[in-house]
Design an enzyme around this catalytic site. Structure first.
Site, PDB file in Angstrom:
ATOM      1  N   GLN A  79       0.849  -1.196   0.000  1.00 18.33           N
ATOM      2  CA  GLN A  79       0.000   0.000   0.000  1.00 18.33           C
ATOM      3  C   GLN A  79       0.883   1.245   0.000  1.00 18.33           C
ATOM      4  O   GLN A  79       1.611   1.507   0.958  1.00 18.33           O
ATOM      5  CB  GLN A  79      -0.932   0.024   1.205  1.00 18.33           C
ATOM      6  CG  GLN A  79      -1.924   1.174   1.158  1.00 18.33           C
ATOM      7  CD  GLN A  79      -2.831   1.213   2.379  1.00 18.33           C
ATOM      8  OE1 GLN A  79      -2.388   1.566   3.465  1.00 18.33           O
ATOM      9  NE2 GLN A  79      -4.094   0.858   2.192  1.00 18.33           N
TER      10      GLN A  79
ATOM     11  N   TYR B 180      -5.948  10.536   4.777  1.00 17.61           N
ATOM     12  CA  TYR B 180      -4.556  10.807   4.419  1.00 17.61           C
ATOM     13  C   TYR B 180      -4.511  11.702   3.178  1.00 17.61           C
ATOM     14  O   TYR B 180      -5.542  12.211   2.727  1.00 17.61           O
ATOM     15  CB  TYR B 180      -3.799   9.496   4.256  1.00 17.61           C
ATOM     16  CG  TYR B 180      -3.668   8.750   5.564  1.00 17.61           C
ATOM     17  CD1 TYR B 180      -2.993   9.321   6.649  1.00 17.61           C
ATOM     18  CD2 TYR B 180      -4.239   7.495   5.736  1.00 17.61           C
ATOM     19  CE1 TYR B 180      -2.884   8.654   7.863  1.00 17.61           C
ATOM     20  CE2 TYR B 180      -4.136   6.825   6.952  1.00 17.61           C
ATOM     21  CZ  TYR B 180      -3.460   7.403   8.013  1.00 17.61           C
ATOM     22  OH  TYR B 180      -3.359   6.755   9.211  1.00 17.61           O
TER      23      TYR B 180
ATOM     24  N   ARG C  41      -7.534   2.208  -3.025  1.00 18.77           N
ATOM     25  CA  ARG C  41      -8.395   2.211  -1.842  1.00 18.77           C
ATOM     26  C   ARG C  41      -8.952   3.618  -1.654  1.00 18.77           C
ATOM     27  O   ARG C  41      -8.191   4.582  -1.522  1.00 18.77           O
ATOM     28  CB  ARG C  41      -7.635   1.770  -0.593  1.00 18.77           C
ATOM     29  CG  ARG C  41      -8.591   1.596   0.596  1.00 18.77           C
ATOM     30  CD  ARG C  41      -7.990   0.867   1.766  1.00 18.77           C
ATOM     31  NE  ARG C  41      -9.050   0.315   2.612  1.00 18.77           N
ATOM     32  CZ  ARG C  41      -8.843  -0.309   3.754  1.00 18.77           C
ATOM     33  NH1 ARG C  41      -7.618  -0.499   4.203  1.00 18.77           N
ATOM     34  NH2 ARG C  41      -9.855  -0.788   4.458  1.00 18.77           N
TER      35      ARG C  41
ATOM     36  N   GLY D 159      -9.818  -7.426   7.990  1.00 16.49           N
ATOM     37  CA  GLY D 159      -8.695  -6.725   8.586  1.00 16.49           C
ATOM     38  C   GLY D 159      -8.431  -7.133  10.016  1.00 16.49           C
ATOM     39  O   GLY D 159      -7.628  -8.019  10.303  1.00 16.49           O
ATOM     40  N   ARG D 160      -9.129  -6.498  10.936  1.00 10.67           N
ATOM     41  CA  ARG D 160      -8.893  -6.770  12.355  1.00 10.67           C
ATOM     42  C   ARG D 160      -9.154  -8.235  12.705  1.00 10.67           C
ATOM     43  O   ARG D 160      -8.569  -8.760  13.655  1.00 10.67           O
ATOM     44  CB  ARG D 160      -9.759  -5.825  13.197  1.00 10.67           C
ATOM     45  CG  ARG D 160      -9.310  -4.370  13.127  1.00 10.67           C
ATOM     46  CD  ARG D 160     -10.296  -3.426  13.790  1.00 10.67           C
ATOM     47  NE  ARG D 160     -11.548  -3.350  13.051  1.00 10.67           N
ATOM     48  CZ  ARG D 160     -12.622  -2.704  13.479  1.00 10.67           C
ATOM     49  NH1 ARG D 160     -12.603  -2.095  14.657  1.00 10.67           N
ATOM     50  NH2 ARG D 160     -13.714  -2.661  12.741  1.00 10.67           N
TER      51      ARG D 160
ATOM     52  N   CYS E 106     -13.180 -10.987  16.111  1.00 15.29           N
ATOM     53  CA  CYS E 106     -12.716  -9.671  16.533  1.00 15.29           C
ATOM     54  C   CYS E 106     -13.808  -8.958  17.335  1.00 15.29           C
ATOM     55  O   CYS E 106     -14.975  -8.959  16.950  1.00 15.29           O
ATOM     56  CB  CYS E 106     -12.350  -8.856  15.293  1.00 15.29           C
ATOM     57  SG  CYS E 106     -12.085  -7.104  15.605  1.00 15.29           S
TER      58      CYS E 106
ATOM     59  N   CYS F  89      -5.028  -2.327  18.160  1.00 15.60           N
ATOM     60  CA  CYS F  89      -4.689  -1.967  16.778  1.00 15.60           C
ATOM     61  C   CYS F  89      -4.732  -0.455  16.606  1.00 15.60           C
ATOM     62  O   CYS F  89      -3.795   0.243  16.961  1.00 15.60           O
ATOM     63  CB  CYS F  89      -5.591  -2.705  15.794  1.00 15.60           C
ATOM     64  SG  CYS F  89      -7.359  -2.644  16.184  1.00 15.60           S
TER      65      CYS F  89
END
Length: 644
Positions: free
Chosen positions: A103, A173, A221, A319-320, A343, A350
């Protein structure tokens, strides 16, 4: 064998064939070396995830430029010196059986590390929504330099042997900052309306495509909705998707939100249903004819299979869940879905650990995560007789890990069933997963051969008679009882008794203590129809709104009509009222027909003196050390077992 035929079916993206539709998305670990190179710890973490049977592993955020990093431990791809480490990482993932992508990332203004140094850059000089500090506005020359840096980083990633790249245009971001009117106030060609604000993202994708050639897969993404007041919507994103695909995006990874969005939706808490974000992936599929990755609290392979079968997405990101149980896909394939450790969406180990604490990755319920190099995998050299005293999360984890390593373990619990404080926490709204995790952990302890003795307080006489080789003290904590007149009235009870159902909720309830236990108990009471006031002696709530669950909890209490009173201390309890002091002034609160105590917990110190006298080796773990969270209890319980 299971029948998840859609999830297990292969898919081709350009020249890349994936064995199945399960994707591990990029998640920051801060496991890189201090110079941004790939470390042994990062390779070990990624190897463990790749062994899960996942089709594609997308490694964590990787800086494309020195101004891109969120921390000096973020791995980089902006110089050739990073290529050897990246090559080792790609080889590690491939040998473990998965395909690998990197990524490509630029933090922009969402880097506390660079903001503190005065080196962060952004589309406009506006404060970070997360950190409150302001970055410097980028010049046109700098914009073009960063665009080129994405392309050059992609070339290095390809040279290192990765199978694809993912351009990170999500979660607040730099690319999201250009897209958003909340962070982009530019008046040149990179600002203005949504189409113009998308120019930077478009040019980054074009540059990456030109740099890596026509056949190398590019994933983009995107936060398909900003999920913040005044932010862009999925309908806005639909208008630019065809341009992004023409620019070179082969796959759209349909995420949501920013780290500044209320409620932390980009790492959604348990208040959000599994798969809650799928409809945005479907919107993307309706707009462009490329594979789409759905993401959003997926923990069950069966749900992912349904989403793919319905044509709502082509791949699903876990993911998690990969942090909580990297064997979950194997368990599903082998027909053991009931053994999957789901999860909790608690974010303790995390996202909150990384962003709020600046520490490397962990998982609250999986002590192996982030500690793969320290995690013992074989039998202990000497099998010892181990007593674990207390069957809360710390004790259960210690017993499970000690038994896994071949020790002879007996677990003692003075109550009539194991679980500790989590038994009560699991009854609060939206925390059913905690109860499920606890049941699974108890089952694992039993399957590993641990002898569980409930209703058995451990005494000095028992220790003196049996002389176990090692004792792990996980005796937990006990409630703090304020010393006030009226505490012995029938209307007064502990929060645990309310949550467990041993005391019926009152109509007009005062909760003493505004910490997590008090607020979750208030949440529970509101759901039962009570009118609730919470008093807390601190000037503000100890439950931070910066955490996803904390934000949602505050919001529910507010909308439910709960009154939170800070700087407020309980003085006395009367028959139908209480007296408090608020900011030094005495007040009466009435009517009150129930007082619920949640004034905090204090560690127990049972048996330490006895163990010292008998010279029995011992460890103290969890709340018996200091009252904290599940993550500390689980890690300390595990480490004690590893050191036996």
């Amino acid at each position: 064998m299971d029948a998840l035929t859609h999830l297990w079916s292969p898919i081709r993206i350009k020249d890349l064939e994936l064995a199945n539709r399960a994707v591990m998305p990029a998640m920051g670990t801060l496991l890189g070396n201090p110079d941004g190179t790939v470390s042994d710890a990062l390779c070990a973490c990624m190897k463990r995830r790749a062994k899960s049977g996942v089709g594609l592993v997308i490694t964590e955020v990787t800086a494309v430029h020195p101004t891109a990093v969120i921390d000096d431990r973020e791995i980089g791809a902006y110089e050739d010196r990073f290529i050897p480490g990246l090559k080792r990482l790609a080889e590690t993932i491939h040998k473990a059986g998965a395909r690998a992508a990197v990524q490509l990332h630029h933090a922009g203004r969402e880097s506390f590390y660079l903001l503190k140094k005065g080196e962060a850059v952004a589309p406009s000089a506006l404060p970070s929504l997360v950190y409150g500090l302001t970055a410097r506005e980028m010049t046109i020359k700098e914009i073009r330099e960063i665009i080129q840096a994405f392309g050059q980083a992609a070339v290095r990633v390809r040279q290192a042997g990765f199978d694809a790249v993912e351009v990170h245009g999500a979660h607040g971001y730099l690319l999201t900052q250009f897209l958003s009117a909340l962070s982009n106030r530019r008046e040149d060609e990179y600002g203005g309306d949504f189409k113009n604000r998308a120019r930077f993202v478009l040019e980054v994708v074009q540059e990456v495509r030109q740099s890596v050639g026509p056949d190398f897969p590019i994933i983009l993404r995107l936060s398909c909705e900003e999920f913040i007041k005044g932010g862009y919507t999925v309908e806005d994103v639909q208008t630019i998707l065809p341009d992004l695909v023409r620019a070179g995006a082969d796959v759209i990874h349909a995420s949501i939100g920013t780290h500044g969005s209320p409620g932390g939706v980009s790492s959604a808490s348990a208040e959000y249903e599994p798969g809650f974000n799928v409809w945005r992936a479907r919107k993307v599929k309706e707009t462009v004819d490329v594979p789409v990755i759905a993401v959003g609290r997926f923990s069950e392979p069966a749900l992912a299979d349904e989403v793919i079968a319905r044509g709502e997405a082509d791949l699903v990101a876990f993911g998690r869940q990969q942090l909580a149980d990297p064997d979950f896909l194997i368990k599903a394939r082998e027909g053991r879905p009931e053994q999957i450790r789901k999860c909790l969406a608690c974010n303790q180990g995390c996202i909150e650990r990384l962003i709020l604490e600046g520490r490397s990755i962990r998982c609250a319920i999986n002590p192996e995560t982030g500690q793969e190099l320290a995690y013992p995998r074989g039998w202990a050299k000497v099998s010892r007789q181990v007593w674990v005293v207390g069957a809360g999360p710390a004790g259960l984890t210690a017993a499970s890990e000690a038994a896994r390593l071949g020790h002879k373990v007996t677990l003692f619990e003075k109550e009539d069933h194991p679980g500790g404080q989590v038994r009560f926490a699991g009854r609060a709204p939206h925390k059913e997963l905690y109860a499920q995790w606890l049941d699974g952990l108890i089952d694992q302890v039993r399957r590993r051969g641990v002898k569980i003795q409930t209703k058995t307080p451990v005494t000095a006489a028992m220790l003196a008679e049996t002389q176990p080789e090692v004792v792990i003290l996980a005796v937990g904590a006990e409630p703090i009882r304020p010393d006030v007149p009226g505490l012995d009235r029938p209307m007064v009870g502990q929060a645990s008794a309310i949550l467990e159902g041993r005391i019926r909720p009152g109509r007009e309830v005062l909760v003493v203590g505004g910490g997590l236990i008090g607020m979750e108990t208030a949440d529970f009471l509101l759901a039962q129809g009570s009118r609730v006031t919470v008093i807390e002696q601190l000037p503000k709530s100890p439950v931070t709104k910066a955490a996803a669950h904390g934000y949602m909890l505050h919001k529910r209490l507010q909308t439910g009509g709960c009154h939170l009173s800070f700087n407020t201390v309980l003085k006395s309890i009367q028959e139908d009222s209480v007296t408090v002091t608020k900011a030094g002034q005495e007040e009466e609160i009435r009517p009150v027909d129930q007082v619920v105590l949640a004034a905090g917990m204090k560690p127990r110190s049972d048996l330490i003196e006895t163990l010292e006298t008998l010279k029995i080796r011992y460890f103290v773990v969890g709340d018996a050390v200091q009252v904290r969270r599940i993550i500390e209890a689980v890690e300390e319980g595990a480490r004690a077992a590893w050191e036996v």
